[in-house]
Design an enzyme around this catalytic site. Structure first.
Site, short mmCIF file in Angstrom:
data_model
loop_
_atom_site.label_atom_id
_atom_site.label_comp_id
_atom_site.label_asym_id
_atom_site.label_seq_id
_atom_site.Cartn_x
_atom_site.Cartn_y
_atom_site.Cartn_z
N LEU A 56 0.87 -1.17 0.00
CA LEU A 56 0.00 0.00 0.00
C LEU A 56 0.91 1.22 0.00
O LEU A 56 1.98 1.20 0.62
CB LEU A 56 -0.89 0.03 1.25
CG LEU A 56 -1.97 -1.05 1.40
CD1 LEU A 56 -2.66 -0.93 2.76
CD2 LEU A 56 -3.00 -0.97 0.28
N ASP A 57 0.49 2.28 -0.69
CA ASP A 57 1.24 3.53 -0.64
C ASP A 57 1.44 3.94 0.82
O ASP A 57 0.60 3.65 1.67
CB ASP A 57 0.48 4.67 -1.35
CG ASP A 57 0.47 4.51 -2.86
OD1 ASP A 57 1.30 3.74 -3.39
OD2 ASP A 57 -0.37 5.15 -3.51
N ARG A 58 2.51 4.65 1.06
CA ARG A 58 2.85 5.07 2.44
C ARG A 58 1.68 5.80 3.10
O ARG A 58 1.38 5.59 4.27
CB ARG A 58 4.09 5.97 2.37
CG ARG A 58 4.61 6.41 3.72
CD ARG A 58 5.94 7.16 3.58
NE ARG A 58 6.29 7.80 4.84
CZ ARG A 58 5.89 9.01 5.20
NH1 ARG A 58 5.10 9.72 4.40
NH2 ARG A 58 6.26 9.53 6.36
N THR A 60 -1.52 5.57 2.30
CA THR A 60 -2.76 4.80 2.30
C THR A 60 -2.82 3.89 3.53
O THR A 60 -1.86 3.19 3.84
CB THR A 60 -2.86 3.94 1.02
OG1 THR A 60 -2.72 4.78 -0.12
CG2 THR A 60 -4.19 3.21 0.94
N ARG A 155 -5.57 6.23 -7.69
CA ARG A 155 -5.38 7.68 -7.66
C ARG A 155 -5.38 8.28 -9.06
O ARG A 155 -6.06 9.27 -9.32
CB ARG A 155 -4.06 8.00 -6.94
CG ARG A 155 -4.06 7.55 -5.49
CD ARG A 155 -2.67 7.49 -4.89
NE ARG A 155 -2.05 8.80 -4.84
CZ ARG A 155 -0.77 9.00 -4.55
NH1 ARG A 155 0.03 7.96 -4.28
NH2 ARG A 155 -0.28 10.22 -4.52
#
Length: 239
Positions: A56-58, A60, A155
């Site tokens: 997961l993105d940092r 998120t 996104r």
């Protein structure tokens, strides 16, 4: 930044795997400089052979699978490879948008340095399905179901629909300020107003996969405090 103890992140655990609710601002894996704490490091201190099964993105938050042994890592990885893992994200987006099974099919090219772009010639296949869940005057709560798993997929796919995620400045999203939604709200003369959420409003809400050959399970990650607070304020002042 101080994060909860690893055991406090656990939504489910058995002898082979762990499902956690990842906090925002915690990287999934080691960054190149290797400096700050990350989920993999925390998981390995808890279970020696732990491996992160997806990222997961940092910024998120939400549901993430960790394997406790190489066999389970391979078993989960094959499910990802064959698109057998169903992921559901919730996003708060700028503007009112009516999405009813909107299928965005736009290839994504990884440009390196954590940058991606829509590129129909050179990009890799990327598909997401969007459904609006709740409408506000200036925002919409949206369910996002990625079919593929490209970097920044949700996104950039939302940005392609002019439905940028609130606070996602990289893709044109604007942060939410209380002064914009609460009538008569004033801040002090010398005070700087901070956004309600200090990150983009994206949360990995649910994940469904087989925990073994026979058993498929769904796990739901509760909203973190910042996401829940933003929704509560939108309910109160923007509905």
């Amino acid at each position: 930044m101080k994060f909860p103890k690893f055991k406090d992140l656990i939504l489910f655990e058995n002898e082979n795997l762990i499902v956690v609710n990842k906090p925002a601002f915690l990287s999934s894996l080691d960054d190149r400089d290797g400096g700050e704490n990350n989920l993999l490091r925390m998981a390995k201190q808890y279970s020696f052979d732990a491996q992160i099964c997806h990222r997961l993105d940092r910024e998120t938050s939400g549901a993430l699978i960790i394997a406790k042994n190489p066999e389970t890592y391979r078993f989960i990885s094959m499910q990802f490879e064959h698109r057998k893992v169903n992921k559901v994200y919730h996003a708060i987006i700028n503007g009112t948008h009516i999405f009813e099974d909107l299928h965005v099919d736009l290839p994504i090219l990884n440009l390196g340095a954590k940058n991606v772009a829509i590129n129909k010639q050179e990009g890799k296949a990327a598909e997401t399905i969007f459904n609006s869940l709740k409408y506000y005057k200036h925002y919409t709560l949206v369910e996002c179901r990625p079919i593929t798993g490209r970097m920044h997929q949700i996104r950039i796919h939302l940005a392609s629909q002019r439905a940028n995620i609130a606070g996602d400045e990289m893709y044109g999203g604007k942060p939410v300020y209380l002064s914009e939604i609460k009538r008569g709200y004033r801040i002090g003369k010398d005070q700087e107003e901070l956004p309600i959420m200090k990150r983009f409003a994206l949360h990995a809400r649910q994940i469904t996969f087989k925990i073994d050959e026979k058993t498929e399970m769904t796990f739901e990650a509760p909203y973190p405090k910042d996401f829940a607070t933003l929704l509560k304020l939108l309910d109160k002042f923007d509905s």
